[in-house]
Design a protein around this motif. Structure first.
Motif, mmCIF file in Angstrom:
data_model
loop_
_atom_site.group_PDB
_atom_site.id
_atom_site.type_symbol
_atom_site.label_atom_id
_atom_site.label_comp_id
_atom_site.label_asym_id
_atom_site.label_seq_id
_atom_site.Cartn_x
_atom_site.Cartn_y
_atom_site.Cartn_z
ATOM 1 N N SER A 35 0.684 -1.156 -0.019
ATOM 2 C CA SER A 35 0.233 0.075 0.033
ATOM 3 C C SER A 35 0.880 1.237 -0.017
ATOM 4 C CB SER A 35 -0.849 -0.011 1.304
ATOM 5 O OG SER A 35 -0.153 -0.021 2.417
ATOM 6 N N THR A 36 0.272 2.393 -0.359
ATOM 7 C CA THR A 36 0.912 3.598 -0.586
ATOM 8 C C THR A 36 0.608 4.383 0.592
ATOM 9 O OG1 THR A 36 1.008 3.484 -2.904
ATOM 10 C CG2 THR A 36 1.475 5.345 -1.929
ATOM 11 N N PRO A 37 1.601 4.854 1.532
ATOM 12 C CA PRO A 37 1.224 5.835 2.611
ATOM 13 C C PRO A 37 0.890 7.124 2.213
ATOM 14 C CG PRO A 37 3.721 5.406 2.351
ATOM 15 C CD PRO A 37 3.255 4.554 1.179
ATOM 16 N N PRO A 38 0.364 7.872 2.883
ATOM 17 C CA PRO A 38 0.075 9.245 2.583
ATOM 18 C C PRO A 38 1.196 10.093 2.263
ATOM 19 C CG PRO A 38 -1.310 8.791 4.553
ATOM 20 C CD PRO A 38 -0.306 7.599 4.159
ATOM 21 N N PRO A 39 1.125 10.887 1.202
ATOM 22 C CA PRO A 39 2.247 11.733 1.111
ATOM 23 C C PRO A 39 2.615 12.889 2.173
ATOM 24 C CG PRO A 39 0.752 12.016 -0.804
ATOM 25 C CD PRO A 39 0.060 11.157 0.345
ATOM 26 N N GLY A 40 3.932 12.931 2.451
ATOM 27 C CA GLY A 40 4.298 13.668 3.716
ATOM 28 C C GLY A 40 4.762 12.828 4.689
ATOM 29 N N THR A 41 4.270 11.497 4.833
ATOM 30 C CA THR A 41 4.742 10.883 6.064
ATOM 31 C C THR A 41 5.652 10.063 5.857
ATOM 32 O OG1 THR A 41 3.412 8.803 5.243
ATOM 33 C CG2 THR A 41 2.104 10.519 6.529
ATOM 34 N N THR A 42 6.562 9.540 6.873
ATOM 35 C CA THR A 42 7.676 8.839 6.980
ATOM 36 C C THR A 42 7.216 7.434 7.138
ATOM 37 O OG1 THR A 42 8.928 10.777 7.743
ATOM 38 C CG2 THR A 42 9.838 8.374 8.081
ATOM 39 N N VAL A 43 7.694 6.703 6.057
ATOM 40 C CA VAL A 43 7.118 5.000 6.489
ATOM 41 C C VAL A 43 8.066 4.490 7.323
ATOM 42 C CG1 VAL A 43 7.043 2.955 4.982
ATOM 43 C CG2 VAL A 43 6.476 5.014 3.952
ATOM 44 N N VAL A 44 7.665 3.853 8.387
ATOM 45 C CA VAL A 44 8.193 3.025 9.306
ATOM 46 C C VAL A 44 7.624 1.565 9.187
ATOM 47 C CG1 VAL A 44 8.475 2.516 11.804
ATOM 48 C CG2 VAL A 44 8.410 4.895 10.921
ATOM 49 N N ARG A 45 8.437 0.544 8.635
ATOM 50 C CA ARG A 45 8.041 -0.926 8.576
ATOM 51 C C ARG A 45 8.203 -1.718 9.729
ATOM 52 N NH1 ARG A 45 6.454 -1.493 3.465
ATOM 53 N NH2 ARG A 45 6.777 -0.048 1.977
ATOM 54 N N ALA A 46 7.132 -2.405 10.345
ATOM 55 C CA ALA A 46 7.337 -3.327 11.254
ATOM 56 C C ALA A 46 6.062 -4.287 11.103
ATOM 57 C CB ALA A 46 7.467 -2.537 12.630
ATOM 58 N N ASP A 47 6.192 -5.693 11.628
ATOM 59 C CA ASP A 47 5.241 -6.478 11.560
ATOM 60 C C ASP A 47 4.794 -6.446 13.107
ATOM 61 O OD1 ASP A 47 5.367 -7.324 8.996
ATOM 62 O OD2 ASP A 47 6.890 -8.850 9.326
ATOM 63 N N TYR A 48 3.453 -6.556 13.393
ATOM 64 C CA TYR A 48 2.879 -6.600 14.518
ATOM 65 C C TYR A 48 3.338 -7.573 15.362
ATOM 66 C CZ TYR A 48 0.129 -2.674 13.054
ATOM 67 O OH TYR A 48 -0.357 -1.519 12.653
ATOM 68 N N ALA A 49 3.492 -8.843 14.826
ATOM 69 C CA ALA A 49 4.160 -10.426 15.776
ATOM 70 C C ALA A 49 5.518 -10.133 16.092
ATOM 71 C CB ALA A 49 3.812 -11.338 14.815
ATOM 72 N N HIS A 50 6.237 -9.057 15.411
ATOM 73 C CA HIS A 50 7.629 -8.868 16.034
ATOM 74 C C HIS A 50 7.740 -7.921 16.917
ATOM 75 C CE1 HIS A 50 11.889 -8.552 15.527
ATOM 76 N NE2 HIS A 50 12.000 -9.258 14.607
ATOM 77 N N ALA A 51 7.624 -8.150 18.184
ATOM 78 C CA ALA A 51 7.638 -7.138 19.262
ATOM 79 C C ALA A 51 8.963 -6.268 19.280
ATOM 80 C CB ALA A 51 7.718 -8.044 20.613
ATOM 81 N N ALA A 52 10.111 -6.813 18.867
ATOM 82 C CA ALA A 52 11.314 -5.921 19.221
ATOM 83 C C ALA A 52 11.179 -4.717 18.006
ATOM 84 C CB ALA A 52 12.811 -6.670 18.874
ATOM 85 N N ALA A 53 10.898 -5.224 16.677
ATOM 86 C CA ALA A 53 10.829 -4.222 15.576
ATOM 87 C C ALA A 53 9.759 -3.209 15.904
ATOM 88 C CB ALA A 53 10.510 -4.863 14.385
ATOM 89 N N LEU A 54 8.402 -3.743 16.658
ATOM 90 C CA LEU A 54 7.282 -2.818 16.754
ATOM 91 C C LEU A 54 7.802 -1.918 17.743
ATOM 92 C CD1 LEU A 54 4.426 -2.496 15.694
ATOM 93 C CD2 LEU A 54 3.727 -3.887 17.541
ATOM 94 N N GLN A 55 8.462 -2.105 18.729
ATOM 95 C CA GLN A 55 9.159 -1.481 19.914
ATOM 96 C C GLN A 55 9.930 -0.200 19.425
ATOM 97 O OE1 GLN A 55 10.466 -3.226 23.503
ATOM 98 N NE2 GLN A 55 11.429 -1.436 24.173
ATOM 99 N N GLU A 56 10.823 -0.756 18.291
ATOM 100 C CA GLU A 56 11.691 0.246 17.756
ATOM 101 C C GLU A 56 10.778 1.328 17.149
ATOM 102 O OE1 GLU A 56 15.004 2.356 16.423
ATOM 103 O OE2 GLU A 56 14.658 0.599 17.992
ATOM 104 N N ALA A 57 9.941 1.060 16.486
ATOM 105 C CA ALA A 57 9.078 1.765 15.557
ATOM 106 C C ALA A 57 8.241 2.942 16.468
ATOM 107 C CB ALA A 57 7.953 1.098 14.898
#
Length: 290
Positions: free
Chosen positions: A39-61
């Motif tokens: 999916s395409t995020p709204p213009p002007g936003t910064t994309v941060v990628r993380a899967d919800y099942a990945h606790a460490a990555a989600l915490q980093e986000a």
């Protein structure tokens, strides 16, 4: 100082509107996106990628974020499970505030078993209340945009406006754009309370019929579709034999009408002017656009 928002569900219909309003207010918006999302995020936003099942990555986000705003939509795996994972990550990262994906009628008083989708929100609200984070939920009644055809309430070709129970039962409606604008203000308000309630307009089936008559020059009549208990029974039967995995099956629509016409989900507060007086889009304007 710029407020940093982590926005979950930013590529969705409501999420894009919320992102636009936050950006217009000078916030830094990070769009939380799954690693495999196309999916395409709204213009002007910064994309941060993380899967919800990945606790460490989600915490980093969530690290360095002032407010997590969720506009996620779905069933239990999203509203309860994914949002709980997001909530846990926000708490672990020390995020001070959390705005859950409610944007609905007041689900706190609903009798058990009368509205599956809203009861999932109530279940998650209990988890939010138990977490060490300041939460703010925006309650807004039905999206007025649905009156143009998605919700079978105004029967345009038949000159009818359906009602269950009473034609004079108050019905709350708010457009998605107004909900998004108010949510952006609430997200940037460090003193926002736990619950905020906004209805762009409160109408009745009778007044809807009068509005349609005035707009079209044709006579629209409020039409009795049955008592609320019958509507509740029909929804229960439909759920028994219907698709439990669908987000908006016909029986779920009946449950939403139940919440509205029974008065169980009617908003009891009015916070529309909390962030200053503004023009709210009324039902007449929405119907006229059709």
């Amino acid at each position: 100082m710029t407020t940093t928002i982590l926005l979950a569900g930013a590529s969705g219909d409501l999420g894009q509107r919320v992102a636009r309003e936050l950006l217009a207010r000078g916030a830094e918006v990070r769009a939380l996106t799954r690693t495999d999302s196309t999916s395409t995020p709204p213009p002007g936003t910064t994309v941060v990628r993380a899967d919800y099942a990945h606790a460490a990555a989600l915490q980093e986000a969530c690290t360095g974020v002032d407010v997590v705003v969720s506009t996620l939509a779905g069933l239990r795996d999203v509203v309860v499970d994914a949002q709980t994972q997001l909530l846990d990550a926000a708490v672990a990262a020390g995020v001070p505030r959390f705005v859950p994906s409610d944007y609905a009628a007041d689900f706190r008083r609903l009798p058990a078993g009368t509205n599956r989708n809203l009861e999932l929100r109530r279940e998650f609200a209990a988890r939010v209340d138990a977490a060490p984070v300041r939460a703010t939920s925006v309650l807004n009644g039905a999206f007025a945009d649905m009156l143009t055809g998605q919700a079978p309430l105004v029967l345009f070709d038949r000159g009818r406006v359906l009602f269950w129970g009473s034609a004079d039962q108050p019905l709350d409606f708010t457009t998605k754009d107004d909900v998004a604008a108010f949510t952006a203000d609430a997200a940037l308000d460090d003193d926002a309370p736990r619950w905020l309630q906004v209805a762009g307009e409160t109408v009745t089936a009778r007044s809807l019929a009068e509005t349609m008559t005035g707009l079209t020059g044709r006579t629209f009549r409020p039409t009795f579709a049955g008592p609320v208990p019958l509507l509740r029974l029909m929804a229960r039967v439909g759920r028994t034999f219907g698709d439990e995995d669908a987000l908006y099956p016909a029986w779920q629509g009946m449950q939403y009408f139940d919440s509205m016409f029974s008065g169980d989900g009617t908003l009891l507060g009015d916070d529309r002017d909390r962030y200053g007086r503004r023009p709210w889009t009324g039902v007449r304007e929405v119907l006229a656009a059709r």
